[in-house]
Design an enzyme around this catalytic site. Structure first.
Site, PDB file in Angstrom:
ATOM      1  N   ASN A  35      -1.783  -1.817   0.003  1.00  0.00           N
ATOM      2  CA  ASN A  35      -2.474  -1.316  -0.365  1.00  0.00           C
ATOM      3  C   ASN A  35      -1.264  -0.224   0.691  1.00  0.00           C
ATOM      4  O   ASN A  35      -2.333   0.542   1.451  1.00  0.00           O
ATOM      5  CB  ASN A  35      -3.788  -0.798  -0.120  1.00  0.00           C
ATOM      6  CG  ASN A  35      -4.752   0.304  -0.380  1.00  0.00           C
ATOM      7  OD1 ASN A  35      -4.566   1.279  -0.646  1.00  0.00           O
ATOM      8  ND2 ASN A  35      -5.583   0.679  -0.168  1.00  0.00           N
ATOM      9  N   LYS A  77      -1.993   3.266   0.427  1.00  0.00           N
ATOM     10  CA  LYS A  77      -2.976   4.566   0.961  1.00  0.00           C
ATOM     11  C   LYS A  77      -1.964   5.154   0.648  1.00  0.00           C
ATOM     12  O   LYS A  77      -1.542   5.610  -0.433  1.00  0.00           O
ATOM     13  CB  LYS A  77      -3.729   4.178   1.711  1.00  0.00           C
ATOM     14  CG  LYS A  77      -4.531   2.661   2.020  1.00  0.00           C
ATOM     15  CD  LYS A  77      -5.351   3.011   3.532  1.00  0.00           C
ATOM     16  CE  LYS A  77      -6.228   1.648   3.368  1.00  0.00           C
ATOM     17  NZ  LYS A  77      -6.707   1.467   4.655  1.00  0.00           N
ATOM     18  N   HIS A 132     -12.924   1.026  -3.669  1.00  0.00           N
ATOM     19  CA  HIS A 132     -11.923   1.018  -2.508  1.00  0.00           C
ATOM     20  C   HIS A 132     -13.293   2.046  -1.603  1.00  0.00           C
ATOM     21  O   HIS A 132     -13.680   2.375  -2.137  1.00  0.00           O
ATOM     22  CB  HIS A 132     -10.669   1.022  -2.092  1.00  0.00           C
ATOM     23  CG  HIS A 132     -10.565   0.927  -1.099  1.00  0.00           C
ATOM     24  ND1 HIS A 132     -10.535   1.504   0.084  1.00  0.00           N
ATOM     25  CD2 HIS A 132      -9.375  -0.521   0.187  1.00  0.00           C
ATOM     26  CE1 HIS A 132     -10.050   1.438   1.280  1.00  0.00           C
ATOM     27  NE2 HIS A 132      -9.302   0.114   1.019  1.00  0.00           N
ATOM     28  N   GLU A 179     -12.621   3.546   1.278  1.00  0.00           N
ATOM     29  CA  GLU A 179     -12.284   4.831   0.537  1.00  0.00           C
ATOM     30  C   GLU A 179     -12.481   5.839  -0.030  1.00  0.00           C
ATOM     31  O   GLU A 179     -12.634   7.343  -0.187  1.00  0.00           O
ATOM     32  CB  GLU A 179     -10.614   4.922   1.762  1.00  0.00           C
ATOM     33  CG  GLU A 179     -11.642   4.118   2.706  1.00  0.00           C
ATOM     34  CD  GLU A 179      -9.002   3.755   3.014  1.00  0.00           C
ATOM     35  OE1 GLU A 179      -8.717   4.432   1.714  1.00  0.00           O
ATOM     36  OE2 GLU A 179      -9.857   3.621   4.434  1.00  0.00           O
ATOM     37  N   GLU A 183     -14.284  -6.956   2.264  1.00  0.00           N
ATOM     38  CA  GLU A 183     -13.285  -5.595   2.934  1.00  0.00           C
ATOM     39  C   GLU A 183     -13.942  -5.117   3.308  1.00  0.00           C
ATOM     40  O   GLU A 183     -14.949  -3.615   2.897  1.00  0.00           O
ATOM     41  CB  GLU A 183     -12.289  -4.728   2.401  1.00  0.00           C
ATOM     42  CG  GLU A 183     -11.520  -5.034   1.666  1.00  0.00           C
ATOM     43  CD  GLU A 183      -9.787  -3.896   1.407  1.00  0.00           C
ATOM     44  OE1 GLU A 183      -9.070  -3.640   2.080  1.00  0.00           O
ATOM     45  OE2 GLU A 183     -10.456  -2.570   1.015  1.00  0.00           O
ATOM     46  N   GLY A 186      -8.375  -0.219   9.177  1.00  0.00           N
ATOM     47  CA  GLY A 186      -8.235   0.738   9.816  1.00  0.00           C
ATOM     48  C   GLY A 186      -8.099   0.789  11.256  1.00  0.00           C
ATOM     49  O   GLY A 186      -8.161   1.632  12.131  1.00  0.00           O
ATOM     50  N   SER A 214      -7.394  -4.424   8.495  1.00  0.00           N
ATOM     51  CA  SER A 214      -6.994  -5.214   9.641  1.00  0.00           C
ATOM     52  C   SER A 214      -6.563  -6.220  10.411  1.00  0.00           C
ATOM     53  O   SER A 214      -5.789  -7.101  11.296  1.00  0.00           O
ATOM     54  CB  SER A 214      -7.965  -4.431  10.965  1.00  0.00           C
ATOM     55  OG  SER A 214      -8.675  -3.546  11.645  1.00  0.00           O
TER      56      SER A 214
HETATM   57  P1  13P Z   1      -6.624  -1.836   7.356  1.00  0.00           P
HETATM   58  O1  13P Z   1      -5.502  -3.634   7.030  1.00  0.00           O
HETATM   59  O2  13P Z   1      -5.077  -0.608   7.398  1.00  0.00           O
HETATM   60  O3  13P Z   1      -7.156  -2.199   7.933  1.00  0.00           O
HETATM   61  O4  13P Z   1      -6.533  -1.661   5.701  1.00  0.00           O
HETATM   62  C1  13P Z   1      -7.432  -2.321   4.908  1.00  0.00           C
HETATM   63  C2  13P Z   1      -7.402  -1.890   3.705  1.00  0.00           C
HETATM   64  O5  13P Z   1      -8.320  -0.991   3.784  1.00  0.00           O
HETATM   65  C3  13P Z   1      -6.632  -2.334   2.463  1.00  0.00           C
HETATM   66  O6  13P Z   1      -6.807  -2.334   1.433  1.00  0.00           O
END
Ligand code: 13P
Length: 251
Positions: free
Chosen positions: A10, A12, A96, A98, A168, A174, A213
């Site tokens: 992803n 982002k 997601h 976010e 997740e 992150g 992560s």
């Molecule tokens: P990270 O791998 O940066 O923690 O992000 C995970 C994520 O949100 C994938 O959709």
């Protein structure tokens, strides 16, 4: 039937079209021999068409990060499932954290998005996971179950079977704080158990990804857990070496 591993990146809000094409060129070089893993990348909308063209005849599948559930109409700023399918997407992320945190998406709308994706032939990757506050209040299983139910609400069992689930934990996204393999496995097993109540065979066949992560150096242990069928990778999907490192990390 053994579940096929899926490693999905992803991206982002990262990568211009030029940067995306550079990354894809390196990924194709590093991953051309991989056969036993479904490799998926989710670039930003602006790069989807170009990346879709650049991964034709490669083992990499295209995904989008988001969609709206109507096919067309007066919905400024959105993109629909048929539009994503047209540019070569095979999958799309749904719900997601976010999107929920920054754009007021709701759990109820995850179900509508999943339904719209399936109607256009796309596989939804339904993202679920608890916040730190919820984990500390011992509410992880309850929250995850509620999110799963909302995401697959209104889907037939055949449609559920086409979905991918991504667990997740919000506190691991992150942050560099990865769930331990045991913590992740516990939730993955609970998710599969809840799916089993709908249909045992479907629950057994569905891919449940871990996200938060995941990096080349912690991937093998996570992917070695019985109910972890792959990863949804953020930060480590932005360079070809680290993403390919995760694809090749299995013991
Ligand atoms: P990270 O791998 O940066 O923690 O992000 C995970 C994520 O949100 C994938 O959709």
């Amino acid at each position: 039937m053994a579940r096929k591993l899926m490693i999905a990146g992803n991206w982002k809000l990262n990568k211009t079209v030029g940067e995306a094409l550079e990354l894809v060129r390196d990924l194709r070089r590093l991953l051309s021999q991989v056969r036993d893993c479904e490799i998926v990348i989710a670039p930003p909308y602006t790069a989807l068409y170009a990346v879709g063209k650049a991964i034709e005849d490669s083992p990499i599948d295209l995904a989008a990060q988001e969609l709206f559930w109507e096919d067309s109409g007066a919905y400024t700023g959105t993109v629909s499932a048929p539009m994503l399918a047209e540019v070569g997407c095979k999958l799309v992320l749904v719900g997601h954290s976010e999107r929920r945190q920054f754009f007021n998406e709701t759990l109820e709308s995850s179900g509508k998005r999943a339904k719209a994706a399936l109607k256009a032939g796309l596989r939804p990757i339904l993202c679920i996971g608890e916040t730190l506050k919820e984990r500390e209040a011992n509410r992880t299983m309850e929250v995850v179950a509620e999110q799963l139910d909302a995401g697959i609400q209104g889907l037939s069992i055949k449609e559920v079977a086409r979905c991918v689930i991504a667990y997740e934990p919000v506190w691991a996204i992150g942050t560099g704080k990865v769930a331990t393999p045991a913590q992740a496995q516990e939730v993955h097993a609970a998710i599969r158990e809840r799916l089993r109540a709908k249909d045992n065979g479907v629950a057994e066949s569905m891919q449940i990804l871990y996200g938060g992560s995941m990096k080349p150096d912690n991937a093998a242990e996570l992917l070695g857990q019985a109910d972890i069928d792959g990863g949804l990778i953020g930060g480590a999907s932005l360079t070809a070496e680290s993403f390919a490192g995760i694809v090749k990390a299995r013991k």
